[in-house]
Design an enzyme around this catalytic site. Structure first.
Site, PDB file in Angstrom:
ATOM      1  N   SER A 182       0.703  -1.149  -0.051  1.00 16.22           N
ATOM      2  CA  SER A 182      -0.077  -0.063  -0.083  1.00 16.22           C
ATOM      3  C   SER A 182       0.604   1.085  -0.200  1.00 16.22           C
ATOM      4  CB  SER A 182      -1.182  -0.067   1.301  1.00 16.22           C
ATOM      5  OG  SER A 182      -0.408  -0.320   2.439  1.00 16.22           O
ATOM      6  N   HIS A 210      -4.957  -3.006  -3.307  1.00 21.49           N
ATOM      7  CA  HIS A 210      -4.762  -2.054  -4.321  1.00 21.49           C
ATOM      8  C   HIS A 210      -4.317  -2.797  -5.494  1.00 21.49           C
ATOM      9  CE1 HIS A 210      -4.087   0.920  -1.331  1.00 21.49           C
ATOM     10  NE2 HIS A 210      -3.795   0.044  -0.273  1.00 21.49           N
ATOM     11  N   LYS A 242     -11.086   1.268  -2.132  1.00 27.09           N
ATOM     12  CA  LYS A 242     -10.191   1.873  -3.141  1.00 27.09           C
ATOM     13  C   LYS A 242     -10.670   1.767  -4.472  1.00 27.09           C
ATOM     14  CE  LYS A 242      -7.131   1.158   0.591  1.00 27.09           C
ATOM     15  NZ  LYS A 242      -7.028   0.171   1.708  1.00 27.09           N
TER      16      LYS A 242
HETATM   17  C1  LIG Z   1      -6.887   0.081   2.850  1.00 27.80           C
HETATM   18  C2  LIG Z   1      -6.268  -1.250   3.126  1.00 27.80           C
HETATM   19  C3  LIG Z   1      -7.005  -1.838   4.180  1.00 27.80           C
HETATM   20  C4  LIG Z   1      -8.221  -1.539   4.915  1.00 27.80           C
HETATM   21  O1  LIG Z   1      -9.455  -1.539   4.528  1.00 27.80           O
HETATM   22  P1  LIG Z   1     -10.143  -0.399   4.957  1.00 27.80           P
HETATM   23  O2  LIG Z   1     -11.642  -0.987   4.209  1.00 27.80           O
HETATM   24  O3  LIG Z   1     -10.002   0.812   4.531  1.00 27.80           O
HETATM   25  O4  LIG Z   1     -10.593  -0.564   6.515  1.00 27.80           O
HETATM   26  C5  LIG Z   1      -6.633  -3.350   4.331  1.00 27.80           C
HETATM   27  N1  LIG Z   1      -5.499  -3.924   3.619  1.00 27.80           N
HETATM   28  C6  LIG Z   1      -4.820  -2.901   2.878  1.00 27.80           C
HETATM   29  C7  LIG Z   1      -3.765  -3.562   2.240  1.00 27.80           C
HETATM   30  C8  LIG Z   1      -5.143  -1.781   2.647  1.00 27.80           C
HETATM   31  O5  LIG Z   1      -4.462  -0.842   1.610  1.00 27.80           O
END
Ligand SMILES: *Cc1c(COP(=O)(O)O)cnc(C)c1O
Length: 397
Positions: A182, A210, A242
């Site tokens: 991330s 991602h 995302k």
């Molecule tokens: C953003 C993210 C999360 C968390 O997800 P949310 O729905 O924002 O709580 C989990 N794992 C990774 C790799 C992320 O980038």
């Protein structure tokens, strides 16, 4: 020694954070239209959001959310195991499972919550959870909560992962990794990790926050790129905040695994189910993600444009071919100064500092979206060259 007062502890901690440029006030986004955001009354081009495909304000999603709320109300009225699991959730779970060839799906209110749930319900004391050092914080937190032994291998080091699994032959084993990291944007060596997991009888768990929507045909994510499926990766998490432009996270796996999580994970049991309308919006998003390949094509061409321009200007690029393009600047002050200079030039790029990234690796985490125009990229590059090259601090390689 007497009791410690919170007021004293907090004041001390704040002073200490201020001294190392680690204060993190929240910025208020007063309005948004695509990549344009209004902050302190000023329009800025946003280069730090995760709406990679530009779906977050798509009319199909908005209409599904509105219609979902009109039919089902705003809240779900309960936890999933009591009365909060609605037809919209069930349909979304089915859509995702069918799309990627898994038996079952389980929709969570957030990815963070899903990772706590998976680890807490599948792992126990005496087990081992082997993870990449740069995994997202919630995978690490989940392992800690589970009581299993957490072992972290150097970033991307498959042999180290193998050694850590071999050193611990009793108990159940999970090998967990981000698909796309991330804060760095690089991709995990999933094909090799799958071989290691198989050789060591470990459950391979991939969090593709991602990669999903962004990589592979139909946006099928990191697994598709590595030619892997449900057999090699028995458990897959797809956060939907995302590229899907919404909220929540879809866990995919076998019926046995997913049902176990659904019935025993405390972070799933003791929380109100997400809004059915959000599930409806995410179904609409899935349709667009699959169908509108032009969004991925445009995004990738912007990524390449950015990389070419950054290389030409001598900016310190990372090995990333995803929309996450970090510029590692080192100390917190340098990252903050660069972020501030960019903001003065009309660009919103938050400075990412520890504990989100390792100490001494503060950075600008620049993210691109299919909603950006080529002119946005060019403008950002010009501003970056001025902001970074004018900064007094040395730039580590
Ligand atoms: C953003 C993210 C999360 C968390 O997800 P949310 O729905 O924002 O709580 C989990 N794992 C990774 C790799 C992320 O980038």
């Amino acid at each position: 020694m007497g009791r410690i007062r919170f007021a004293d502890r907090l004041a001390l901690a704040r002073t200490e954070r201020a001294a190392r440029d680690a204060l993190r006030p929240r910025r208020v986004i007063e309005g948004r239209e695509g990549t344009r955001v209004l902050v302190d009354g000023r329009p800025l081009v946003n280069f730090c959001g995760n709406d990679y495909l530009g779906l977050g304000q798509h009319l199909d999603l908005v209409a599904a959310l509105q219609e979902g709320a009109a039919w089902h109300g705003v809240g779900s009225t309960g936890s999933a195991l009591v009365c909060g699991h609605h037809a919209e959730h069930a349909a979304l779970e089915k859509d995702f499972a069918q799309w990627l060839g898994y038996e079952r799906g389980l929709y969570f209110g957030s990815g963070y919550q899903a990772n706590l749930a998976v680890m807490q319900s599948l792992l126990a004391e005496g087990d081992v959870c082997v993870q990449d050092k740069l995994n997202h914080a919630c995978l690490l937190d989940g392992a800690r909560l589970s009581g299993a032994e957490l072992k972290r291998y150097p970033h991307g080091d498959v042999e180290a992962a193998m050694r850590q699994l071999m050193s611990r032959r009793e108990g159940a084993a999970m090998l967990a990794t981000d698909g796309v990291f991330s804060m760095d944007g690089d991709q995990a060596p999933l094909a090799d990790l799958a071989l290691v997991a198989r050789a060591q009888d470990a459950l391979l768990y991939v969090d593709d926050a991602h990669g999903i929507g962004v990589l592979g045909p139909e946006g099928r994510g990191s697994l598709a790129v590595a030619s892997l499926g449900a057999r090699e990766v028995p458990l897959l998490l797809l956060p939907l905040g995302k590229a899907f432009g919404g909220q929540g996270a879809m866990l995919l796996g076998s019926t046995a695994l997913v049902e176990h999580v659904a019935e025993t994970a405390r972070p799933y049991l003791f929380t109100t189910a997400p809004a059915p309308a959000m599930a409806a919006a995410m179904r609409a998003s899935l349709k667009l993600v699959r169908k509108e390949a032009w969004r991925r094509a445009k995004l990738m061409s912007l990524v390449m444009r950015f990389r070419r321009g950054a290389a030409a200007r001598g900016l310190p690029l990372q090995e990333s071919f995803t929309p996450i393009q970090p510029l590692v600047l080192g100390d917190n002050a340098s990252a903050l100064a660069a972020s501030k200079a960019l903001e003065a030039a009309g660009f919103l790029v938050a400075a990412i500092r520890p504990p989100t990234v390792p100490e001494g690796q503060a950075r600008l985490r620049i993210t691109l979206s299919a909603d950006h125009a080529e002119a946005d990229i060019d403008g950002l590059l010009e501003a970056l060259a001025r902001a970074v090259n004018d900064s007094p601090a040395p730039i580590p390689a």
